[in-house]
Design an enzyme around this catalytic site. Structure first.
Site, PDB file in Angstrom:
ATOM      1  N   ASP A  12       0.798  -1.203   0.052  1.00 19.13           N
ATOM      2  CA  ASP A  12      -0.016   0.041   0.092  1.00 19.13           C
ATOM      3  C   ASP A  12       0.903   1.170  -0.188  1.00 19.13           C
ATOM      4  O   ASP A  12       2.131   1.002   0.350  1.00 19.13           O
ATOM      5  CB  ASP A  12      -0.819  -0.083   1.110  1.00 19.13           C
ATOM      6  CG  ASP A  12      -1.849   1.177   1.278  1.00 19.13           C
ATOM      7  OD1 ASP A  12      -2.467   1.644   0.271  1.00 19.13           O
ATOM      8  OD2 ASP A  12      -2.017   1.642   2.381  1.00 19.13           O
ATOM      9  N   ASP A  14      -0.092   5.030   1.049  1.00 10.30           N
ATOM     10  CA  ASP A  14      -0.427   6.030   1.918  1.00 10.30           C
ATOM     11  C   ASP A  14      -0.291   5.713   3.452  1.00 10.30           C
ATOM     12  O   ASP A  14      -0.958   4.365   4.002  1.00 10.30           O
ATOM     13  CB  ASP A  14      -1.971   6.280   2.171  1.00 10.30           C
ATOM     14  CG  ASP A  14      -2.175   7.122   0.655  1.00 10.30           C
ATOM     15  OD1 ASP A  14      -1.417   7.581   0.009  1.00 10.30           O
ATOM     16  OD2 ASP A  14      -3.411   7.382   0.436  1.00 10.30           O
TER      17      ASP A  14
END
Length: 238
Positions: A12, A14
């Protein structure tokens, strides 16, 4: 199984690869004020145009990806806010800036992470299908995986175990006969060692009684002959 030579890991962005707060800190106060309250009464700073281009890498993230990519096929699996069109291109440019050439071609943007095929997903949140991902969801920032060193050690040790376990599928007759249960990491069958009747390498290496492949290990090896472990072995070696 996948079409790659190594297991697949998704990262991922963020608050995993990217320090989201570092971008927020660079936004002028008067601009942030416009995004402090959405329809649910929560800040929606991710809708600020250009914010994703201002973010710094999360501590240890770049180095971790380099180490993990030596043993895994790595991809970035991220989401992007629907109301911020620049977020999509900003995320791509961020990857181009911080990672090797061509890595940006391994960026996947999806709000349905459970649809992706792979072995590990490193993500800090579970609201985009992470808990239904077919492989293992590593919850970044959790008590078990609070930072990149713990994630990196876990993934590299996992590969180490799979390599060491593979050694027990060679010249293993004596060990298998001491086992309570044996399993094949090609067809995933489990069976009593007495069911093994075919051997190669001068009668020292067992062939699976179900599929005939020399991919058999027993629990006397010290490794768990479980469906989960056999699946991991299968994905890595086949």
């Amino acid at each position: 199984m996948n079409n790659y030579a190594k297991p697949i890991v998704y990262f991922d962005m963020d608050n995993v690869l990217v320090d989201f707060q570092s971008g927020v800190d660079k936004i002028p106060t008067e601009v942030k004020a416009q995004y402090e309250c959405d329809a649910k009464g929560k800040p929606h700073y991710d809708d600020i145009p250009g914010i994703f281009s201002k973010m710094e890498p999360f501590k240890g993230a770049i180095e971790a990806v380099k180490k993990i990519s030596a043993e895994y096929e790595v991809f970035i699996l991220t989401t992007a806010p629907w109301n911020n069109p620049s977020a999509w291109s900003d995320k791509l440019e961020w990857v181009k800036k911080h990672f090797p050439k061509e890595f940006h071609k391994r960026v996947i943007i999806s709000h349905h992470k459970d649809l992706l095929k792979g072995d590990f997903l490193i993500d800090d949140r579970g609201d985009k299908g992470q808990s239904d991902f077919e492989g293992e969801w590593i919850e970044f920032g959790s008590k078990e995986f609070p930072d990149w060193p713990t994630v990196t050690d876990y993934l590299l040790n996992d590969v180490k175990k799979l390599k060491e376990a593979h050694d027990h599928s060679f010249k293993n007759k004596s060990e298998l006969m001491k086992s309570r249960v044996c399993g094949c990491f090609n067809c995933l069958a489990t069976f009593n060692p007495k069911e093994i009747v075919n051997f190669i390498d001068d009668g020292k290496t067992a062939l699976c009684p179900e599929c005939g492949i020399d991919s058999v290990i027993g629990d006397a090896s010290g490794y768990p002959v479980t469906n989960e472990f056999l699946n991991k072995m299968c994905r890595y070696w086949f």
